[in-house]
Design a protein around this motif. Sequence first.
Motif, PDB file in Angstrom:
ATOM      1  N   GLU A 171     -15.552  -9.271  -1.420  1.00  0.00           N
ATOM      2  CA  GLU A 171     -14.367  -9.828  -2.072  1.00  0.00           C
ATOM      3  C   GLU A 171     -14.175  -9.193  -3.442  1.00  0.00           C
ATOM      4  N   LEU A 172     -15.273  -9.113  -4.184  1.00  0.00           N
ATOM      5  CA  LEU A 172     -15.192  -8.527  -5.512  1.00  0.00           C
ATOM      6  C   LEU A 172     -14.779  -7.058  -5.416  1.00  0.00           C
ATOM      7  N   ALA A 173     -15.353  -6.353  -4.444  1.00  0.00           N
ATOM      8  CA  ALA A 173     -15.021  -4.938  -4.299  1.00  0.00           C
ATOM      9  C   ALA A 173     -13.526  -4.768  -4.049  1.00  0.00           C
ATOM     10  N   VAL A 174     -12.958  -5.642  -3.216  1.00  0.00           N
ATOM     11  CA  VAL A 174     -11.540  -5.517  -2.884  1.00  0.00           C
ATOM     12  C   VAL A 174     -10.667  -5.846  -4.103  1.00  0.00           C
ATOM     13  N   VAL A 204     -22.951   1.000  -4.412  1.00  0.00           N
ATOM     14  CA  VAL A 204     -23.620  -0.177  -4.968  1.00  0.00           C
ATOM     15  C   VAL A 204     -23.054  -0.546  -6.328  1.00  0.00           C
ATOM     16  N   GLU A 205     -22.873  -1.821  -6.480  1.00  0.00           N
ATOM     17  CA  GLU A 205     -22.426  -2.401  -7.721  1.00  0.00           C
ATOM     18  C   GLU A 205     -23.684  -2.748  -8.503  1.00  0.00           C
ATOM     19  N   PRO A 236     -30.105   0.536   3.079  1.00  0.00           N
ATOM     20  CA  PRO A 236     -28.826   1.140   3.467  1.00  0.00           C
ATOM     21  C   PRO A 236     -27.624   0.233   3.242  1.00  0.00           C
ATOM     22  N   ASN A 237     -27.843  -1.074   3.239  1.00  0.00           N
ATOM     23  CA  ASN A 237     -26.697  -1.984   3.135  1.00  0.00           C
ATOM     24  C   ASN A 237     -26.513  -2.585   1.753  1.00  0.00           C
ATOM     25  N   LEU A 238     -27.286  -2.105   0.808  1.00  0.00           N
ATOM     26  CA  LEU A 238     -27.245  -2.720  -0.526  1.00  0.00           C
ATOM     27  C   LEU A 238     -25.870  -2.569  -1.168  1.00  0.00           C
ATOM     28  N   LYS A 239     -25.330  -3.692  -1.645  1.00  0.00           N
ATOM     29  CA  LYS A 239     -24.011  -3.645  -2.277  1.00  0.00           C
ATOM     30  C   LYS A 239     -24.052  -4.079  -3.730  1.00  0.00           C
ATOM     31  N   ARG A 240     -24.946  -5.002  -4.041  1.00  0.00           N
ATOM     32  CA  ARG A 240     -24.994  -5.488  -5.422  1.00  0.00           C
ATOM     33  C   ARG A 240     -26.437  -5.604  -5.878  1.00  0.00           C
ATOM     34  N   GLU A 300     -28.158  -7.075   1.167  1.00  0.00           N
ATOM     35  CA  GLU A 300     -26.905  -6.611   0.561  1.00  0.00           C
ATOM     36  C   GLU A 300     -26.872  -6.903  -0.925  1.00  0.00           C
ATOM     37  N   SER A 301     -27.571  -7.963  -1.318  1.00  0.00           N
ATOM     38  CA  SER A 301     -27.492  -8.376  -2.712  1.00  0.00           C
ATOM     39  C   SER A 301     -28.882  -8.760  -3.212  1.00  0.00           C
ATOM     40  N   VAL A 302     -29.294  -8.131  -4.316  1.00  0.00           N
ATOM     41  CA  VAL A 302     -30.621  -8.396  -4.867  1.00  0.00           C
ATOM     42  C   VAL A 302     -30.452  -8.717  -6.347  1.00  0.00           C
TER      43      VAL A 302
END
Length: 505
Positions: free
Chosen positions: A294-297, A499-500, A472-476, A451-453
């Motif tokens: 959501e934040l990315a969008v 990655v954010e 591989p799926n890390l986003k934040r 995805e989020s750590v």
Amino acid sequence: MSKEIDLDTQPAGKALPWFLTITGLLTIGGMIAMPFLAGEPDGDKMPDLVRFLGRFHPVILHLPIGIFSLILLQELLGMFSKQKSPRGVLPIFIGAGSAVAAVIAGFMLYHGGGYEGSELAENHLWSGLGFACAAVVTMIVKAWSLAPAASQVFYRLLLFSSVGVMGFASHGGASMTHGTDYLTQYAPNPIRNALGLEPREKEEKAKPLEEQIVYADIVQPILNKRCVQCHKEGKIKGKLRMDTYEMLVKGGKEGSAIEVGSAEDSNIVYRAELPEDDEEHMPPDGKPGFEAEELAVVKWWINEGADPKKTAGELNLTDEIRAAIGKLDLAIGKGEVAVKEASSDQPSDDLRATVAKLGTDFPGGLTFESQSSSSLTFTGVSMRKNLTDELFTKLAPVLAKMVAIDLSATSVTDASIAKLAAATDLRMVRLSETGITDASLDTLAKLTKLESVNLYGTKVTDAGVKKLIALPNLKRLYLWQTAVTPEAIAEIKKALPAVEIVTGI
Ligand code: HEC
């Protein structure tokens, strides 16, 4: 017959009308003085008792509505069947009294904060107050018109006008709670025509992503889901409304909420990206905030110019954004944008029993992700330091089902995180302000679904954090207040451009 004051039957001389007149006029004076004496609403400084009582407004208000509707009905029946008006002043006494109570509670609610500058709220305040005054006057007149030869005309006129004001005030209050189009939203077209509303579209046609208007079809629904409950007409926290484009641009106390072309400088993004335990983080009080997608969008839309009308096809629609939109779990995603299907993966009875049993050790901490899911989420936040490594071992039987774990500010150490190796479905983990070290990152680096750590305020270092490049799926990744250096962050960004990384710098 005794000469006592009897509210319910024949009047006993003039004592009752005089009594009601005097108390009634004093009440009216008090109610009208209330807004002037109380000054500006100021939620945060209000004693809790005021805020507590204020919440009873929506409960009490139905009493006068019910009573006055009944009185009106009786009066109308009386008029058309040529009967006399119902005698007795008791019903209208209770009706007017409850209207006064509703007004006082409503006023406390208003002063508890969140309604500053809302025209709807102010109109509702004055119309509600107007109704309560009219109700009291109607009661007084009723008391006088109980005399044997008194005319009923004046009383009836007042009763009808009071009920009229009541309808108006109720409508205002309902619009604040449910939105102005609540009643008409699903009205059939003939009714909509009669009311002068736009006809309703037949079926929402499936629109391919390229043709969706990014703001209206994607961004606003995200804001509606996460933010608008506190930032809308009638409830304007921080003097910011987020329910329309104009209001976003207009912004709040701190200026515009969006900075066209720069997500980083946009207040909504800034507030949302603050660490969760920052006082200014949005939403506050641990309410669920933006998902990474959501934040990315939202950021993408702002960076692409924050246009209110452009379609996704007119913006630079990268594969990452397409994927992020695909993952959004909103009432949007008509057409090609897949809406996340609720997995129909029902938990086994065994699992339910285990989770129920663990409820005694971790009250409210362990829950199923959704009603039809066997995935689990865990939060130890309310246990704080009482959540130790030893206690954590009790979660061993359910770790494989865990998708999100929040261990922020608990006593767990690397020893517990080593056990997370079994949590192969884990997507989100929060370890902020715990005693964990780089040793834990070896374990995390193997949980490929992460995805989020969140490592905010821990002792992790460059060497440890770089291991997360394997995810591989890390986003934040939250690294606020750690010893991780800008060089290491640059290295991670290079390896994982999507990655954010939240560092607070
Ligand atoms: C539970 C209620 C609540 C929710 C939900 C909420 N906010 Fe807030 N918001 C507040 C309060 C209270 C304030 C005022 C205090 C402050 O400024 O921190 C505020 C203030 C703000 C401000 C500062 C406005 C200004 O100009 O002063 C921004 C920006 C903001 N919120 C953004 C958001 C975003 C973005 C979301 C959704 C992700 C959100 N809020 C969700 C309660 C909420």
